[in-house]
Design a protein around this motif. Structure first.
Motif, PDB file in Angstrom:
ATOM      1  N   MET A 118     127.971 -67.503  -7.554  1.00 49.15           N
ATOM      2  CA  MET A 118     127.980 -68.304  -8.204  1.00 49.15           C
ATOM      3  C   MET A 118     126.548 -69.411  -7.702  1.00 49.15           C
ATOM      4  O   MET A 118     126.546 -70.070  -6.835  1.00 49.15           O
ATOM      5  CB  MET A 118     129.036 -68.955  -7.719  1.00 49.15           C
ATOM      6  N   SER A 119     126.624 -70.010  -8.933  1.00 47.65           N
ATOM      7  CA  SER A 119     125.411 -70.713  -8.603  1.00 47.65           C
ATOM      8  C   SER A 119     126.013 -72.531  -7.672  1.00 47.65           C
ATOM      9  O   SER A 119     126.962 -72.753  -8.249  1.00 47.65           O
ATOM     10  CB  SER A 119     124.410 -71.309  -9.552  1.00 47.65           C
ATOM     11  N   SER A 120     125.295 -73.285  -7.224  1.00 43.63           N
ATOM     12  CA  SER A 120     125.579 -74.476  -6.525  1.00 43.63           C
ATOM     13  C   SER A 120     125.466 -75.668  -7.365  1.00 43.63           C
ATOM     14  O   SER A 120     126.315 -76.362  -6.764  1.00 43.63           O
ATOM     15  CB  SER A 120     125.421 -74.484  -4.986  1.00 43.63           C
ATOM     16  N   THR A 121     124.717 -75.612  -8.513  1.00 43.01           N
ATOM     17  CA  THR A 121     124.446 -75.650  -9.870  1.00 43.01           C
ATOM     18  C   THR A 121     125.699 -75.971 -10.731  1.00 43.01           C
ATOM     19  O   THR A 121     125.765 -75.792 -11.215  1.00 43.01           O
ATOM     20  CB  THR A 121     123.722 -75.562 -10.532  1.00 43.01           C
ATOM     21  N   ILE A 122     126.267 -77.463 -10.707  1.00 41.40           N
ATOM     22  CA  ILE A 122     127.629 -77.599 -11.344  1.00 41.40           C
ATOM     23  C   ILE A 122     127.081 -77.853 -12.731  1.00 41.40           C
ATOM     24  O   ILE A 122     127.586 -77.494 -13.314  1.00 41.40           O
ATOM     25  CB  ILE A 122     128.508 -78.580 -10.822  1.00 41.40           C
ATOM     26  N   LEU A 123     125.951 -78.476 -12.866  1.00 44.13           N
ATOM     27  CA  LEU A 123     125.850 -79.484 -14.003  1.00 44.13           C
ATOM     28  C   LEU A 123     123.809 -79.440 -14.360  1.00 44.13           C
ATOM     29  O   LEU A 123     123.524 -79.666 -13.305  1.00 44.13           O
ATOM     30  CB  LEU A 123     126.369 -80.360 -13.866  1.00 44.13           C
ATOM     31  N   GLU A 124     123.626 -78.977 -15.427  1.00 44.70           N
ATOM     32  CA  GLU A 124     121.864 -78.280 -15.379  1.00 44.70           C
ATOM     33  C   GLU A 124     121.546 -79.596 -16.565  1.00 44.70           C
ATOM     34  O   GLU A 124     121.857 -78.307 -17.760  1.00 44.70           O
ATOM     35  CB  GLU A 124     121.072 -77.506 -14.928  1.00 44.70           C
TER      36      GLU A 124
ATOM     37  N   ILE B 131     122.721 -81.963 -11.075  1.00 51.01           N
ATOM     38  CA  ILE B 131     124.128 -82.064 -10.174  1.00 51.01           C
ATOM     39  C   ILE B 131     124.678 -81.178  -9.127  1.00 51.01           C
ATOM     40  O   ILE B 131     124.768 -79.897  -9.980  1.00 51.01           O
ATOM     41  CB  ILE B 131     124.983 -82.728 -10.948  1.00 51.01           C
ATOM     42  N   ASN B 132     124.749 -80.959  -7.992  1.00 48.53           N
ATOM     43  CA  ASN B 132     124.653 -79.516  -6.770  1.00 48.53           C
ATOM     44  C   ASN B 132     126.110 -80.054  -6.624  1.00 48.53           C
ATOM     45  O   ASN B 132     127.079 -81.246  -6.645  1.00 48.53           O
ATOM     46  CB  ASN B 132     123.830 -79.902  -5.927  1.00 48.53           C
ATOM     47  N   LYS B 133     126.919 -79.109  -6.099  1.00 51.64           N
ATOM     48  CA  LYS B 133     128.454 -78.953  -6.467  1.00 51.64           C
ATOM     49  C   LYS B 133     128.353 -79.851  -4.656  1.00 51.64           C
ATOM     50  O   LYS B 133     127.501 -80.144  -4.078  1.00 51.64           O
ATOM     51  CB  LYS B 133     128.314 -77.452  -5.263  1.00 51.64           C
TER      52      LYS B 133
END
Length: 230
Positions: free
Chosen positions: A1-7, A28-30
């Motif tokens: 799971m990536s820590s990037t929530i939105l890209e 945006i990161n977790k």
């Protein structure tokens, strides 16, 4: 799971044929709390609508909570929204039923079946926003600030990976705005990632955090001036 929530990469956002925002590069990161600011008409709402599937993303690339926005089909939108919590300016509560029944309705609509688990979840989210003792009331019996707290509780029902708050204090007076903001801050401290569109610059000064700005058909990060200590 990536820590990037939105890209979003080189994304262009349209309302029908009108270009609203171009060359959008946002990440945006977790666990982050991010503001989205800009004058009315600069594209904040269109940006938000693209994220929760109200507007299609047809140019550039975009991923949100591990969903590819370019490949998002209409029938997948409810699934996406289950992974997001969306808080609107105008609360969007159903006036013909109690607070508890408002939340019950959402759980049923998103596939919950076990009544005991549903009861527990409703108590849990209302507790988080300080509204557990008012679950029997109807929305019209609550103040604007209380209604917005319930709307935040509703957004938390499905343990969203990202909360999108679109002008959540837009209809509230300054003191109530701070109360609602305190709730959002606490939720963020508990680990929820939040993207909040706002034009309330007093809140940005009081609670400084990463800030994106819509201006001239672009979205860019701005460095906030923090309030000088007296």
């Amino acid at each position: 799971m990536s820590s990037t929530i939105l890209e979003l990469k080189n994304a262009s956002i349209y309302q029908r044929e009108s270009l609203i925002l171009s060359e959008v590069n946002v990440s945006i990161n977790k666990g982050e709390f991010v503001y989205l600011i800009g004058k009315t008409g600069t594209g904040k709402s269109s940006f938000m609508k693209t994220l929760y599937g109200d507007l299609p993303l047809n140019h550039g690339s975009g991923h949100i909570v591990n969903v590819d926005l370019r490949k998002l089909k209409e029938k997948q939108i409810p699934q996406l929204r289950r992974k997001l919590g969306v808080v609107f300016q105008d609360f969007k509560l159903l006036n013909d039923r109690t607070i508890k029944d408002n939340l019950w309705f959402v759980l049923k609509a998103t596939g919950w079946k076990n009544k005991q688990e549903m009861e527990q979840k409703i108590d849990e989210v209302l507790e988080k926003v300080g509204m557990r003792t008012k679950n029997f009331k109807f929305p019209y019996q609550l103040s604007g600030g209380e209604q917005q707290r319930v709307a935040i509780a509703r957004a938390l029902l499905n343990d969203p990976e990202l909360i999108l708050a679109d002008e959540p204090t837009g209809n509230l007076d300054p003191q109530t705005s701070i109360e609602v903001m305190e709730v959002l801050q606490q939720i963020n401290k508990n680990g929820n990632t939040i993207l909040m569109a706002t034009h309330d610059y007093a809140l940005l000064l009081k609670y400084p955090s990463k800030t994106l700005k819509c201006d001239g058909q672009k979205v860019f990060e701005v460095v906030q001036k923090t309030q000088k200590q007296v």
